[in-house]
Design a protein around this motif. Sequence first.
Motif, PDB file in Angstrom:
ATOM      1  N   GLU A  52      13.946  -2.906   2.331  1.00  0.00           N
ATOM      2  CA  GLU A  52      12.590  -1.691   2.593  1.00  0.00           C
ATOM      3  C   GLU A  52      11.694  -2.130   1.504  1.00  0.00           C
ATOM      4  OE1 GLU A  52      11.340   2.739   3.354  1.00  0.00           O
ATOM      5  OE2 GLU A  52      13.331   2.533   4.001  1.00  0.00           O
ATOM      6  N   ASP A  55       4.055  -1.660   1.621  1.00  0.00           N
ATOM      7  CA  ASP A  55       3.162  -2.258   1.792  1.00  0.00           C
ATOM      8  C   ASP A  55       2.171  -1.432   0.870  1.00  0.00           C
ATOM      9  OD1 ASP A  55       1.058  -3.525   2.300  1.00  0.00           O
ATOM     10  OD2 ASP A  55       0.606  -3.474   4.161  1.00  0.00           O
ATOM     11  N   LEU A  62       7.286  -0.840   4.233  1.00  0.00           N
ATOM     12  CA  LEU A  62       7.877  -2.554   5.539  1.00  0.00           C
ATOM     13  C   LEU A  62       9.304  -3.198   5.294  1.00  0.00           C
ATOM     14  CD1 LEU A  62       4.986  -4.445   3.969  1.00  0.00           C
ATOM     15  CD2 LEU A  62       4.870  -3.718   5.968  1.00  0.00           C
ATOM     16  N   GLY A 102       2.392  -7.976  11.117  1.00  0.00           N
ATOM     17  CA  GLY A 102       3.864  -7.856  10.237  1.00  0.00           C
ATOM     18  C   GLY A 102       3.901  -9.920  10.664  1.00  0.00           C
ATOM     19  N   THR A 129       8.428 -10.019   7.766  1.00  0.00           N
ATOM     20  CA  THR A 129       8.333  -8.545   7.382  1.00  0.00           C
ATOM     21  C   THR A 129       8.244  -8.013   8.568  1.00  0.00           C
ATOM     22  OG1 THR A 129       5.656  -8.760   6.729  1.00  0.00           O
ATOM     23  CG2 THR A 129       7.327  -8.606   5.138  1.00  0.00           C
ATOM     24  N   ASP A 130       9.029  -6.923   9.091  1.00  0.00           N
ATOM     25  CA  ASP A 130       8.209  -6.002  10.107  1.00  0.00           C
ATOM     26  C   ASP A 130       7.417  -5.019  10.244  1.00  0.00           C
ATOM     27  OD1 ASP A 130       8.183  -4.282  12.717  1.00  0.00           O
ATOM     28  OD2 ASP A 130      10.254  -4.252  12.864  1.00  0.00           O
ATOM     29  N   ALA A 131       6.289  -5.335  10.214  1.00  0.00           N
ATOM     30  CA  ALA A 131       5.420  -3.709  10.155  1.00  0.00           C
ATOM     31  C   ALA A 131       5.301  -2.573  10.767  1.00  0.00           C
ATOM     32  CB  ALA A 131       3.784  -3.658   9.295  1.00  0.00           C
TER      33      ALA A 131
END
Length: 162
Positions: A52, A55, A62, A102, A129-131
Amino acid sequence: MLRRLAVLALALVPALLGSTDPAAAAWAVNGAGPAKSLAVLVPQGARPTVSETTDPATYLPLYVVTWNTGFVATARPVTGYQIRRIVFPGTSIAKVEVIGKGTCAGTTVDGLPNVYVPGSPGTATQSCTDAEGYAKGDVQYTVTPVYGRWTGPTSSPSAIYS
Protein backbone atom coordinates in the motif's frame (compact mmCIF):
# COMPACT_ATOMS: atom_id res chain seq x y z
CA MET A 1 -45.64 1.18 -58.47
CA LEU A 2 -45.26 -2.13 -56.64
CA ARG A 3 -44.21 -3.81 -59.84
CA ARG A 4 -41.46 -1.21 -60.43
CA LEU A 5 -40.06 -1.73 -56.92
CA ALA A 6 -40.00 -5.50 -57.41
CA VAL A 7 -38.19 -5.18 -60.74
CA LEU A 8 -35.70 -2.73 -59.21
CA ALA A 9 -35.06 -5.05 -56.25
CA LEU A 10 -34.50 -8.03 -58.55
CA ALA A 11 -32.11 -5.98 -60.67
CA LEU A 12 -30.06 -4.98 -57.61
CA VAL A 13 -29.69 -8.48 -56.11
CA PRO A 14 -27.10 -9.77 -58.64
CA ALA A 15 -25.15 -6.53 -58.38
CA LEU A 16 -25.00 -6.76 -54.58
CA LEU A 17 -24.12 -10.45 -54.54
CA GLY A 18 -21.51 -10.07 -57.24
CA SER A 19 -19.70 -7.27 -55.41
CA THR A 20 -18.36 -9.43 -52.57
CA ASP A 21 -15.12 -11.33 -52.87
CA PRO A 22 -15.18 -15.04 -52.12
CA ALA A 23 -13.34 -16.21 -49.01
CA ALA A 24 -10.11 -18.07 -49.57
CA ALA A 25 -7.39 -19.49 -47.35
CA ALA A 26 -4.23 -21.43 -48.05
CA TRP A 27 -1.01 -22.56 -46.48
CA ALA A 28 1.88 -23.03 -48.84
CA VAL A 29 5.28 -24.40 -47.92
CA ASN A 30 8.22 -24.03 -50.27
CA GLY A 31 11.24 -26.26 -50.00
CA ALA A 32 11.96 -29.84 -49.15
CA GLY A 33 12.72 -31.79 -46.02
CA PRO A 34 11.28 -31.77 -42.53
CA ALA A 35 9.94 -28.53 -41.12
CA LYS A 36 9.84 -27.67 -37.46
CA SER A 37 8.18 -24.97 -35.45
CA LEU A 38 7.87 -24.41 -31.74
CA ALA A 39 4.48 -23.81 -30.27
CA VAL A 40 4.14 -20.66 -28.24
CA LEU A 41 3.16 -21.53 -24.71
CA VAL A 42 1.84 -18.64 -22.63
CA PRO A 43 3.05 -19.21 -19.07
CA GLN A 44 0.95 -19.18 -15.93
CA GLY A 45 0.84 -15.83 -14.20
CA ALA A 46 3.20 -15.37 -11.28
CA ARG A 47 1.59 -14.96 -7.86
CA PRO A 48 1.49 -11.22 -7.16
CA THR A 49 2.47 -9.39 -4.00
CA VAL A 50 0.62 -6.30 -2.80
CA SER A 51 1.76 -3.20 -0.94
CA GLU A 52 0.00 0.00 0.00
CA THR A 53 1.11 3.54 -0.78
CA THR A 54 -0.56 6.95 -0.76
CA ASP A 55 -1.42 8.86 -3.93
CA PRO A 56 0.25 12.28 -3.51
CA ALA A 57 -2.45 13.99 -5.58
CA THR A 58 -5.50 12.68 -3.70
CA TYR A 59 -4.00 11.45 -0.42
CA LEU A 60 -5.98 8.23 -0.92
CA PRO A 61 -4.42 4.78 -0.56
CA LEU A 62 -3.28 2.88 -3.64
CA TYR A 63 -2.55 -0.84 -3.80
CA VAL A 64 0.60 -1.60 -5.76
CA VAL A 65 0.43 -5.07 -7.34
CA THR A 66 3.84 -6.56 -8.27
CA TRP A 67 4.66 -9.85 -10.01
CA ASN A 68 7.47 -11.56 -11.95
CA THR A 69 7.47 -11.03 -15.71
CA GLY A 70 6.16 -13.90 -17.84
CA PHE A 71 8.11 -15.10 -20.88
CA VAL A 72 6.98 -17.34 -23.74
CA ALA A 73 9.15 -20.23 -24.97
CA THR A 74 11.02 -17.98 -27.39
CA ALA A 75 12.32 -15.89 -24.42
CA ARG A 76 10.08 -13.00 -25.39
CA PRO A 77 8.12 -11.27 -22.63
CA VAL A 78 4.36 -11.58 -22.77
CA THR A 79 2.66 -8.51 -24.24
CA GLY A 80 0.41 -7.68 -21.30
CA TYR A 81 -1.53 -8.87 -18.27
CA GLN A 82 -5.12 -8.96 -17.10
CA ILE A 83 -5.18 -8.02 -13.42
CA ARG A 84 -8.27 -8.99 -11.42
CA ARG A 85 -9.35 -8.13 -7.88
CA ILE A 86 -11.08 -10.68 -5.63
CA VAL A 87 -13.34 -8.91 -3.14
CA PHE A 88 -14.27 -10.61 0.16
CA PRO A 89 -12.05 -13.65 -0.56
CA GLY A 90 -12.84 -16.84 1.30
CA THR A 91 -16.46 -15.86 1.97
CA SER A 92 -19.75 -16.88 0.39
CA ILE A 93 -20.02 -13.43 -1.21
CA ALA A 94 -16.55 -13.45 -2.80
CA LYS A 95 -16.47 -12.07 -6.33
CA VAL A 96 -13.88 -11.38 -9.00
CA GLU A 97 -13.84 -7.82 -10.32
CA VAL A 98 -12.25 -5.98 -13.20
CA ILE A 99 -10.16 -3.08 -11.92
CA GLY A 100 -11.63 0.24 -13.01
CA LYS A 101 -9.19 2.85 -11.67
CA GLY A 102 -5.42 3.03 -11.64
CA THR A 103 -2.88 1.62 -14.05
CA CYS A 104 -4.06 -1.97 -13.47
CA ALA A 105 -7.31 -1.08 -15.30
CA GLY A 106 -5.58 -1.49 -18.65
CA THR A 107 -7.11 -1.10 -22.08
CA THR A 108 -8.48 -3.26 -24.91
CA VAL A 109 -5.67 -4.94 -26.87
CA ASP A 110 -6.36 -7.19 -29.87
CA GLY A 111 -9.97 -7.53 -28.72
CA LEU A 112 -9.08 -8.53 -25.15
CA PRO A 113 -10.43 -6.10 -22.54
CA ASN A 114 -8.62 -4.73 -19.48
CA VAL A 115 -5.08 -5.58 -20.55
CA TYR A 116 -2.31 -3.81 -18.64
CA VAL A 117 0.59 -3.26 -21.06
CA PRO A 118 3.85 -2.57 -19.23
CA GLY A 119 6.12 0.24 -20.37
CA SER A 120 9.17 -2.05 -20.06
CA PRO A 121 7.87 -5.55 -20.79
CA GLY A 122 11.27 -7.26 -20.51
CA THR A 123 12.21 -6.18 -16.97
CA ALA A 124 12.32 -8.84 -14.26
CA THR A 125 9.19 -7.63 -12.48
CA GLN A 126 6.06 -5.68 -13.38
CA SER A 127 3.78 -3.57 -11.23
CA CYS A 128 0.61 -1.53 -11.51
CA THR A 129 -1.69 0.33 -9.14
CA ASP A 130 -5.29 -0.22 -8.10
CA ALA A 131 -6.82 3.09 -7.05
CA GLU A 132 -10.10 1.73 -5.68
CA GLY A 133 -9.20 -1.51 -3.89
CA TYR A 134 -8.90 0.22 -0.53
CA ALA A 135 -12.65 0.96 -0.54
CA LYS A 136 -13.63 -2.68 -1.15
CA GLY A 137 -12.72 -4.35 2.15
CA ASP A 138 -10.53 -7.47 2.05
CA VAL A 139 -9.02 -7.99 -1.40
CA GLN A 140 -6.71 -10.34 -3.28
CA TYR A 141 -5.27 -10.01 -6.78
CA THR A 142 -4.58 -12.40 -9.66
CA VAL A 143 -2.47 -11.98 -12.79
CA THR A 144 -3.25 -13.53 -16.19
CA PRO A 145 -0.51 -13.18 -18.84
CA VAL A 146 -1.52 -12.11 -22.37
CA TYR A 147 0.44 -12.78 -25.57
CA GLY A 148 -1.27 -11.33 -28.61
CA ARG A 149 -4.84 -12.65 -28.39
CA TRP A 150 -3.89 -15.59 -26.16
CA THR A 151 -4.08 -15.75 -22.40
CA GLY A 152 -2.16 -18.04 -20.10
CA PRO A 153 -3.41 -19.66 -16.90
CA THR A 154 -4.28 -17.24 -14.10
CA SER A 155 -1.91 -17.00 -11.16
CA SER A 156 -2.77 -18.15 -7.70
CA PRO A 157 -4.21 -15.26 -5.67
CA SER A 158 -2.05 -12.89 -3.69
CA ALA A 159 -2.23 -12.80 0.08
CA ILE A 160 -5.36 -11.13 1.44
CA TYR A 161 -4.93 -7.42 1.90
CA SER A 162 -7.29 -5.19 3.88
